[in-house]
Design a protein around this motif. Structure first.
Motif, mmCIF file in Angstrom:
data_model
loop_
_atom_site.group_PDB
_atom_site.id
_atom_site.type_symbol
_atom_site.label_atom_id
_atom_site.label_comp_id
_atom_site.label_asym_id
_atom_site.label_seq_id
_atom_site.Cartn_x
_atom_site.Cartn_y
_atom_site.Cartn_z
ATOM 1 N N SER A 1 -27.430 -8.703 13.578
ATOM 2 C CA SER A 1 -27.095 -10.075 13.967
ATOM 3 C C SER A 1 -25.611 -10.222 14.288
ATOM 4 O O SER A 1 -25.239 -11.033 15.139
ATOM 5 C CB SER A 1 -27.504 -11.059 12.862
ATOM 6 N N ASP B 1 -27.406 -12.973 9.046
ATOM 7 C CA ASP B 1 -27.289 -11.571 8.663
ATOM 8 C C ASP B 1 -28.360 -11.202 7.638
ATOM 9 O O ASP B 1 -28.818 -12.049 6.855
ATOM 10 C CB ASP B 1 -25.914 -11.292 8.049
ATOM 11 N N TYR C 1 -35.976 -6.925 20.316
ATOM 12 C CA TYR C 1 -36.262 -8.337 20.062
ATOM 13 C C TYR C 1 -37.166 -8.975 21.109
ATOM 14 O O TYR C 1 -37.547 -10.130 20.954
ATOM 15 C CB TYR C 1 -34.950 -9.117 19.944
ATOM 16 N N ARG D 1 -25.450 -9.196 17.852
ATOM 17 C CA ARG D 1 -26.086 -10.156 18.747
ATOM 18 C C ARG D 1 -25.255 -11.429 18.891
ATOM 19 O O ARG D 1 -25.178 -12.002 19.982
ATOM 20 C CB ARG D 1 -27.481 -10.505 18.234
ATOM 21 N N ARG D 2 -24.632 -11.897 17.828
ATOM 22 C CA ARG D 2 -23.782 -13.097 17.935
ATOM 23 C C ARG D 2 -22.606 -12.869 18.875
ATOM 24 O O ARG D 2 -22.177 -13.779 19.586
ATOM 25 C CB ARG D 2 -23.273 -13.516 16.543
ATOM 26 N N LEU E 1 -28.813 -16.825 14.037
ATOM 27 C CA LEU E 1 -28.894 -15.361 13.929
ATOM 28 C C LEU E 1 -28.263 -14.937 12.603
ATOM 29 O O LEU E 1 -27.155 -14.383 12.565
ATOM 30 C CB LEU E 1 -28.176 -14.693 15.098
ATOM 31 N N ALA F 1 -35.692 -12.924 23.873
ATOM 32 C CA ALA F 1 -34.295 -12.729 23.489
ATOM 33 C C ALA F 1 -33.467 -12.220 24.659
ATOM 34 O O ALA F 1 -32.308 -12.616 24.848
ATOM 35 C CB ALA F 1 -34.201 -11.771 22.306
#
Length: 331
Positions: free
Chosen positions: A139, A164, A263, A142-143, A162, A267
């Motif tokens: 995460s 952790d 994902y 992804r962030r 998102l 996503a």
């Protein structure tokens, strides 16, 4: 260097314009490793043939494997894994240096703790600092892909959307940096090898996701190795980035492929839509700023044009990524 019997550990390095760094790396391995038999395999992606002599003159027992082209990280390491013999396998970057007997420690941990799938130590950077800011969570990564204003509101929103993963073991993480990943051969057989669609970047993240299904991923926070980084670059420096132009195109093509694989379609499409929406937003914002400052409305738009160019590169791989087609995702 190589024991007459089957070695406990196979160390795999990929060469691309880094033969002298490999020699330095192997000197550090030789100096600091004891109590562990190992073999070294160097998989060559470099069309320049001179690297072979540089490495083999210094370490003649090294197994040198020619790919015949720049095959990238995944395919080269997979070739090394296939041709290696150890019960343990270590992917080690050419621009790394060991500073103590960390290979023995990691090998003992894998031998004594069957619930652990893979292990790695903390990185020390070129300037001697422990790389505590390196991402180790899915995460977190992804962030970073979402380009939003730096205010606390948007950061909190992304953390909420998102979150952790949290583990009881402080050493457990989602993934390990590909410059040092040690695992068992039997774990690779269960999880599969690296995905050879990836040319460079994100292949370690995707692989660790599958390794992690076989057991814990451990980042030893009291063990260290030096990672010089950007070893094949002439100036050894990461390029300068801006808030919107934070991605190397090749890196982010691979990142988007990872998101799609792990994902799913939704996503992936959300990120693509995010970048497409940003193009008029960042152009409109900069033009408005120029007007307020009584400048020509279309001045100083280089940063915005560069972002639009990068999005165009991502879109070249759109259908291929969306449909999860096999291929070589190389720019």
């Amino acid at each position: 260097m190589q024991a007459p019997t089957t070695p406990a550990l196979s160390i795999i390095l990929v060469n691309y314009k880094t033969p002298h760094l490999i020699v330095d790396c192997l000197h550090s391995v030789e100096k600091h490793t004891s109590g562990l038999t190992y073999e070294v395999l160097v998989v060559n992606n470099d069309p320049d043939p001179s690297g072979r002599a540089v490495v083999l003159n210094a370490f003649p027992n090294t197994r040198w494997i020619e790919m015949g082209y720049n095959a990238g990280f995944s395919r080269a390491n997979n070739r090394g894994i296939t041709e290696s013999a150890g019960r343990l396998v270590l992917l080690l970057n050419s621009d790394t240096l060991l500073i103590d007997n960390v290979l023995k420690r990691c090998a003992d941990l894998l031998d004594n703790r069957p619930e652990v799938a893979a292990v790695g130590p903390m990185q020390i950077t070129r300037d001697g600092q422990v790389h505590t800011e390196a991402y180790d969570g899915f995460s977190q990564l992804r962030r970073y892909f979402y380009i939003v204003p730096g205010s606390g509101f948007f950061k909190k929103l992304l953390h909420r959307l998102l979150p952790d993963n949290h583990y009881t073991d402080p050493n457990e993480v989602d993934w390990l940096i590909g410059s040092f990943i040690m695992t068992r051969r039997e774990t690779i057989q269960k999880a599969g090898m690296l995905d050879d669609n990836f040319f460079m970047y994100a292949e370690d993240v995707e692989w660790c996701y599958r390794l992690g299904k076989q057991g814990k991923m451990l980042l030893l926070r009291d063990a260290f190795y030096i990672h010089l980084e950007y070893g094949s670059s002439t100036d050894y420096q990461e390029r300068k980035v801006t808030h919107i132009n934070r991605f190397k195109p090749q890196m982010h093509v691979s990142n988007l492929l990872w998101v799609r694989k792990q994902y799913g379609v939704g996503a992936y499409l959300l990120l693509i839509l995010h970048y497409l929406t940003l193009i008029p937003v960042i152009f409109g914002w900069k033009i408005s700023v120029n007007l307020l400052k009584l400048r020509h409305p279309f001045s100083e738009l280089e940063n915005q044009r560069e972002f639009a160019r990068h999005v165009g590169i991502f879109l070249r791989f759109f259908w291929k990524t969306l449909l999860n087609r096999k291929g070589f995702y190389k720019i």
